[in-house]
Design an enzyme around this catalytic site. Structure first.
Site, short mmCIF file in Angstrom:
data_model
loop_
_atom_site.label_atom_id
_atom_site.label_comp_id
_atom_site.label_asym_id
_atom_site.label_seq_id
_atom_site.Cartn_x
_atom_site.Cartn_y
_atom_site.Cartn_z
CB CYS A 132 -0.99 -0.15 1.06
SG CYS A 132 -1.87 1.42 1.28
CB CYS A 141 -16.32 2.26 -3.46
SG CYS A 141 -17.30 1.24 -4.63
N1 SAM Z 1 -7.60 1.17 5.02
C1 SAM Z 1 -8.65 0.44 4.79
C2 SAM Z 1 -8.23 -1.21 4.76
O1 SAM Z 1 -7.17 -1.50 4.43
O2 SAM Z 1 -9.42 -1.89 4.85
C3 SAM Z 1 -9.16 0.98 3.24
C4 SAM Z 1 -8.32 1.07 2.05
S1 SAM Z 1 -7.31 -0.07 1.71
C5 SAM Z 1 -6.35 0.81 0.52
C6 SAM Z 1 -8.33 -1.05 0.42
C7 SAM Z 1 -7.96 -2.37 -0.18
O3 SAM Z 1 -7.00 -1.58 -1.65
C8 SAM Z 1 -6.74 -3.18 0.54
O4 SAM Z 1 -7.33 -4.18 1.24
C9 SAM Z 1 -6.09 -3.78 -0.84
O5 SAM Z 1 -6.68 -4.99 -1.07
C10 SAM Z 1 -6.50 -2.88 -1.97
N2 SAM Z 1 -5.21 -2.12 -2.26
C11 SAM Z 1 -4.30 -1.44 -1.74
N3 SAM Z 1 -3.17 -1.04 -2.28
C12 SAM Z 1 -3.35 -1.79 -3.40
C13 SAM Z 1 -2.36 -2.07 -4.44
N4 SAM Z 1 -1.17 -1.39 -4.59
N5 SAM Z 1 -2.53 -2.96 -5.44
C14 SAM Z 1 -3.73 -3.51 -5.29
N6 SAM Z 1 -4.46 -3.61 -4.63
C15 SAM Z 1 -4.33 -2.76 -3.44
FE1 SF4 Z 2 -3.32 -1.11 4.90
FE2 SF4 Z 2 -5.73 0.19 4.32
FE3 SF4 Z 2 -3.74 1.64 5.65
FE4 SF4 Z 2 -3.27 0.92 3.05
S1 SF4 Z 2 -4.86 2.41 3.85
S2 SF4 Z 2 -1.82 0.57 4.75
S3 SF4 Z 2 -4.35 -0.99 2.89
S4 SF4 Z 2 -4.72 -0.49 6.35
#
Ligand code: SAM
Ligand code: SF4
Ligand code: DTB
Length: 343
Positions: A61, A98
């Protein structure tokens, strides 16, 4: 109404992955058209309502404080600004809006603004989905009372691989939040990421975890890793390009999700920006029936409306409009005197 099976075994799921590709696609496409209108694709729009600065260490992330991705942290967006974005998404033909926040979990002081946002977006006639990190039961109830339609909370990968990707929480923490969301009566959106250098066995474990939940998630996002420079997994892929997932293996994962969770919307999520139209077409054939539209996901680039409109026209796919997919499907099956009793 019969309910889809939730007693899948790992060997059964591995057996699906092992099928000859054409056989797997045929089975997945057959399940798809038995439960859903096969040429309609749900259009969803994403908005990051609170970006960056997240204390979690998810290795994929860009928004984690542990990553060196250059993403700047922002505060929670103003309610009116979110509603303006939702109105634009509706004008662009989106069915679901979303909203994501880069939080480990929302604080109680954030909840009044979140509730106002949910109510405002719903009043526009859009389906609402939020992804805010882990929830306490009372927070899930507040969201349910506000009318939230879906909560997204991904399990991301197999239970075995989980703590190689994230160390600041466990898979069980994730499953607990999914339980609170379900108990509050909110629809569940849960999936994960493929292409993180995992094994086929991990992909089997990932699908097995979702397909054996007491009730399948209504939405299953299948993300292809967007490799972001400065994240652990983005750097890993840059150093070992051979770790990138093969397109056919990605399509297999979509197909197995479709077969094992027949009633769910399977969303072809992150990663479409760098995916060929041919691979995406195979994913639709394999039962994917939802996408994120627009130029941007949360922080990463997305395919964009013009490209998607051209692709959908080329493939003869149309946006899912109006009623809930399952109701539309039941009506279609009744009209056709379908043999499918479990729709
Ligand atoms: N913080 C919250 C969480 O983690 O549930 C919400 C946002 S988080 C960015 C949502 C989802 O985006 C993550 O669980 C992951 O599956 C997906 N995601 C995040 N970064 C990604 C990436 N670089 N490539 C693909 N999917 C990603
Ligand atoms: Fe992990 Fe969601 Fe935080 Fe990205 S935004 S670091 S996916 S918890
Ligand atoms: C999901 O499974 N994919 C979306 C949504 N749920 C919130 C997020 C994808 C994020 C892709 C990387 C980014 O934009 O930073």
């Amino acid at each position: 109404m019969t309910h889809p099976r939730t007693d899948w075994t790992r060997p059964e799921i591995a057996g699906l992955f092992d099928l000859p590709f054409t056989e797997l696609l045929f089975q997945a496409a057959s399940v798809h058209r038995a439960y859903h209108p096969p040429t309609q694709v749900q259009l969803c729009t994403l908005l990051s309502i609170k970006t960056g600065g997240c204390p979690e260490d998810c290795g994929y992330c860009s928004q984690s404080v542990h990553a060196d991705s250059g993403v700047e942290a922002t505060k929670l967006m103003d309610v009116q600004a979110v509603l303006q974005c939702a109105a634009q998404a509706k004008d662009a033909g989106s069915q679901r809006f979303c909203m994501g926040a880069a939080w480990r979990n929302p604080k109680d002081r954030d909840m009044p603004a979140i509730v106002e946002i949910v109510k405002g977006v719903r009043d526009m006639g859009l389906e609402t989905c939020m992804t805010l990190g882990m929830l306490e039961p009372h927070q899930a109830e507040m969201l349910a009372d506000a009318g939230l339609d879906y909560y997204n909370h991904n399990i991301d990968t197999s239970p075995e691989r989980y703590n190689e990707v994230i160390t600041t929480r466990t898979m069980d923490d994730r499953l607990a939040t999914l339980g609170h969301v379900r108990a509050a009566g909110i629809n569940v959106c849960s999936g994960g990421i493929v292409g993180m250098g995992e094994t086929r066995e991990d992909r089997v474990g990932f699908i097995h975890t979702l397909a054996t939940l007491p009730q399948h998630p209504e939405s299953v996002p299948v993300n292809a890793l967007v490799p972001v420079k400065g994240t652990v997994l983005g750097n890993m892929l840059a150093d070992t390009p051979l770790a990138k997932i093969d397109d056919i293996e990605f399509v297999r994962t979509v197909a197995v999700a479709r077969i094992t969770m027949p009633m769910s919307m399977v969303r072809l999520s992150a990663g479409r920006e760098s995916m060929s139209e041919a691979t995406q077409a195979l994913c639709f054939m394999a039962g994917a029936n939802s996408i994120f539209t627009g130029d941007k996901l949360l922080t990463a680039a997305n395919a964009g409306d013009d490209k998607d409109a051209a692709m959908m026209a080329k493939l003869g796919l149309t946006p899912l409009v109006g009623e809930e997919p399952m109701r539309a499907c039941k009506a279609a099956n009744n009209a056709a005197g379908s043999l499918v009793e479990s729709c």
